[in-house]
Design a protein around this motif. Structure first.
Motif, mmCIF file in Angstrom:
data_model
loop_
_atom_site.group_PDB
_atom_site.id
_atom_site.type_symbol
_atom_site.label_atom_id
_atom_site.label_comp_id
_atom_site.label_asym_id
_atom_site.label_seq_id
_atom_site.Cartn_x
_atom_site.Cartn_y
_atom_site.Cartn_z
ATOM 1 N N LEU A 127 74.965 -13.600 82.029
ATOM 2 C CA LEU A 127 75.431 -13.392 83.396
ATOM 3 C C LEU A 127 76.691 -12.542 83.438
ATOM 4 N N ASN A 128 77.573 -12.698 82.457
ATOM 5 C CA ASN A 128 78.761 -11.841 82.381
ATOM 6 C C ASN A 128 78.361 -10.387 82.183
ATOM 7 N N LEU A 129 77.412 -10.153 81.294
ATOM 8 C CA LEU A 129 76.982 -8.784 81.019
ATOM 9 C C LEU A 129 76.269 -8.172 82.227
ATOM 10 N N VAL A 130 75.438 -8.964 82.894
ATOM 11 C CA VAL A 130 74.735 -8.460 84.082
ATOM 12 C C VAL A 130 75.723 -8.204 85.218
ATOM 13 N N SER A 131 76.722 -9.076 85.363
ATOM 14 C CA SER A 131 77.740 -8.877 86.390
ATOM 15 C C SER A 131 78.454 -7.543 86.193
ATOM 16 N N ASN A 132 78.841 -7.245 84.958
ATOM 17 C CA ASN A 132 79.486 -5.964 84.666
ATOM 18 C C ASN A 132 78.556 -4.801 84.981
ATOM 19 N N ALA A 133 77.287 -4.938 84.616
ATOM 20 C CA ALA A 133 76.319 -3.871 84.866
ATOM 21 C C ALA A 133 76.164 -3.626 86.365
ATOM 22 N N LEU A 134 76.126 -4.688 87.158
ATOM 23 C CA LEU A 134 75.995 -4.544 88.606
ATOM 24 C C LEU A 134 77.205 -3.836 89.218
ATOM 25 N N LYS A 135 78.391 -4.139 88.687
ATOM 26 C CA LYS A 135 79.610 -3.543 89.232
ATOM 27 C C LYS A 135 79.630 -2.028 89.074
ATOM 28 N N PHE A 136 79.049 -1.549 87.973
ATOM 29 C CA PHE A 136 79.198 -0.137 87.653
ATOM 30 C C PHE A 136 77.894 0.650 87.735
ATOM 31 N N THR A 137 76.873 0.051 88.332
ATOM 32 C CA THR A 137 75.603 0.748 88.526
ATOM 33 C C THR A 137 75.417 1.009 90.014
ATOM 34 N N PRO A 138 75.277 2.258 90.417
ATOM 35 C CA PRO A 138 75.151 2.570 91.844
ATOM 36 C C PRO A 138 73.779 2.199 92.394
ATOM 37 N N GLU A 139 73.682 2.156 93.691
ATOM 38 C CA GLU A 139 72.409 1.892 94.355
ATOM 39 C C GLU A 139 71.372 2.914 93.893
ATOM 40 N N GLY A 140 70.172 2.427 93.610
ATOM 41 C CA GLY A 140 69.125 3.296 93.083
ATOM 42 C C GLY A 140 69.059 3.286 91.564
ATOM 43 N N GLY A 141 70.027 2.601 90.927
ATOM 44 C CA GLY A 141 70.058 2.522 89.471
ATOM 45 C C GLY A 141 69.183 1.402 88.941
ATOM 46 N N LYS A 142 69.278 1.161 87.648
ATOM 47 C CA LYS A 142 68.423 0.175 87.000
ATOM 48 C C LYS A 142 69.195 -0.605 85.949
ATOM 49 N N ILE A 143 68.903 -1.899 85.856
ATOM 50 C CA ILE A 143 69.457 -2.769 84.819
ATOM 51 C C ILE A 143 68.293 -3.425 84.089
ATOM 52 N N THR A 144 68.366 -3.438 82.764
ATOM 53 C CA THR A 144 67.289 -4.006 81.963
ATOM 54 C C THR A 144 67.837 -5.038 80.989
ATOM 55 N N LEU A 145 67.287 -6.231 81.055
ATOM 56 C CA LEU A 145 67.560 -7.266 80.051
ATOM 57 C C LEU A 145 66.400 -7.239 79.071
ATOM 58 N N SER A 146 66.695 -7.039 77.796
ATOM 59 C CA SER A 146 65.624 -6.941 76.805
ATOM 60 C C SER A 146 65.896 -7.848 75.626
ATOM 61 N N LEU A 147 64.828 -8.244 74.961
ATOM 62 C CA LEU A 147 64.922 -9.124 73.805
ATOM 63 C C LEU A 147 63.982 -8.611 72.726
ATOM 64 N N GLN A 148 64.524 -8.422 71.520
ATOM 65 C CA GLN A 148 63.729 -7.933 70.384
ATOM 66 C C GLN A 148 63.970 -8.810 69.165
ATOM 67 N N LEU A 149 62.962 -8.916 68.326
ATOM 68 C CA LEU A 149 63.079 -9.619 67.055
ATOM 69 C C LEU A 149 63.135 -8.589 65.949
ATOM 70 N N ARG A 150 64.189 -8.690 65.114
ATOM 71 C CA ARG A 150 64.343 -7.675 64.067
ATOM 72 C C ARG A 150 65.163 -8.227 62.904
ATOM 73 N N LYS A 151 64.573 -8.238 61.703
ATOM 74 C CA LYS A 151 65.283 -8.592 60.471
ATOM 75 C C LYS A 151 66.069 -9.898 60.598
ATOM 76 N N ASN A 152 65.368 -10.973 60.909
ATOM 77 C CA ASN A 152 65.967 -12.299 61.023
ATOM 78 C C ASN A 152 67.050 -12.391 62.094
ATOM 79 N N GLN A 153 66.938 -11.516 63.083
ATOM 80 C CA GLN A 153 67.877 -11.537 64.184
ATOM 81 C C GLN A 153 67.121 -11.461 65.514
ATOM 82 N N VAL A 154 67.734 -12.013 66.538
ATOM 83 C CA VAL A 154 67.259 -11.850 67.909
ATOM 84 C C VAL A 154 68.261 -10.944 68.610
#
Length: 267
Positions: A127-154
């Motif tokens: 939520l902190n990261l999304v809040s920052n993204a919303l503050k600095f993304t203008p109308e018409g922009g896009k925010i993406t939350l993504s999750l990947q599995l890679r080398k024993n990490q999420v």
């Protein structure tokens, strides 16, 4: 330097949490008045309700300041489906972001994946990261939350198409901004959000890093260990820093428009 470190630890461990505790009494009185005005559909109540959530968020960040003073720790961890958790949170975030004229999406190639993590802290981090993204993304922009599995990490990422971050600020992006000469004006605030995100990542045995280009957007990624175990408790985490309020509305209170606070949030 040692004296300054001691002063800063006292500030983070004692002074700021005590300020937060002192705020909660008046906030409870304010809440009762706000709810009365909401029931009466009084003019301007949405802005007042949003301001209440902003103060509640500030109190929550001040309470969490002690996490920045010492080696980060976890209150508790337990196994959970991180994909299902992120997907459910994204559904609420999508509706709120679209109300700002910003597209929001969740991307993950797998349908489910169980890891050991602290749900409330990871929620707060996202939520902190999304809040920052919303503050600095203008109308018409896009925010993406993504999750990947890679080398024993999420790898958990929040990417936006906003204004980006200048190169001179990237090196200290996750540092504390408690001193007046290093604090930015609104909408940045005290600057406790990103340092708190780093502390949460480190408490999980992970790390956080950013990629950004001015005018093209920012991606902040949290790398968490991909592991499972039985319930593991170190401290009691029963305290809810929002007092039972909607965590999303509290954490995004500096980024959303007042329209998101027009209706009673169930408290």
């Amino acid at each position: 330097m040692a004296k300054r470190d001691d002063e800063e630890k006292k500030l983070l461990n004692e002074v700021l949490p005590n300020v937060a505790a002192q705020m909660r009494g008046p906030l409870s009185v304010l809440h009762a008045s706000v709810q009365k005005l909401i029931r009466q559909n009084a003019p301007g109540v949405a802005q007042l309700n949003q301001s209440y959530h902003q103060l509640l968020r500030l109190a929550g960040n001040l309470s969490a300041a002690e996490m920045l003073a010492e080696e980060p720790y976890l209150y508790e961890q337990k196994n959970g489906d991180i994909v299902a958790f992120c997907r459910a949170l994204s559904q609420q975030l999508q509706q709120l972001a679209e109300g700002q004229g910003i597209a929001f999406s969740f991307e993950c190639a797998c349908k489910s994946h169980v890891i050991c993590y602290h749900e409330r802290l990871i929620e707060r981090l996202i939520l902190n990261l999304v809040s920052n993204a919303l503050k600095f993304t203008p109308e018409g922009g896009k925010i993406t939350l993504s999750l990947q599995l890679r080398k024993n990490q999420v790898l958990l990422s929040v990417a936006d198409t906003g204004c980006g971050i200048s190169e001179d600020k990237m090196e200290t992006l996750f540092d504390r901004y408690l001193h007046s000469e290093r604090m930015d004006p609104q909408p940045h605030g005290l600057g406790l959000g990103l340092p708190l995100c780093r502390a949460i990542a480190q408490a999980h045995g992970g790390r956080i890093f950013a990629q950004s280009q001015v005018g093209a957007g920012t991606r902040i990624t949290v790398a968490l260990p991909d592991w499972r175990r039985d319930v593991y408790e170190v401290r009691d985490a029963a305290f809810d820093y929002t007092g039972g309020f909607d965590h999303v509305l509290v954490e995004l209170s500096d980024a959303l428009s007042a329209h998101a606070y027009e209706k009673k949030d169930g408290n």
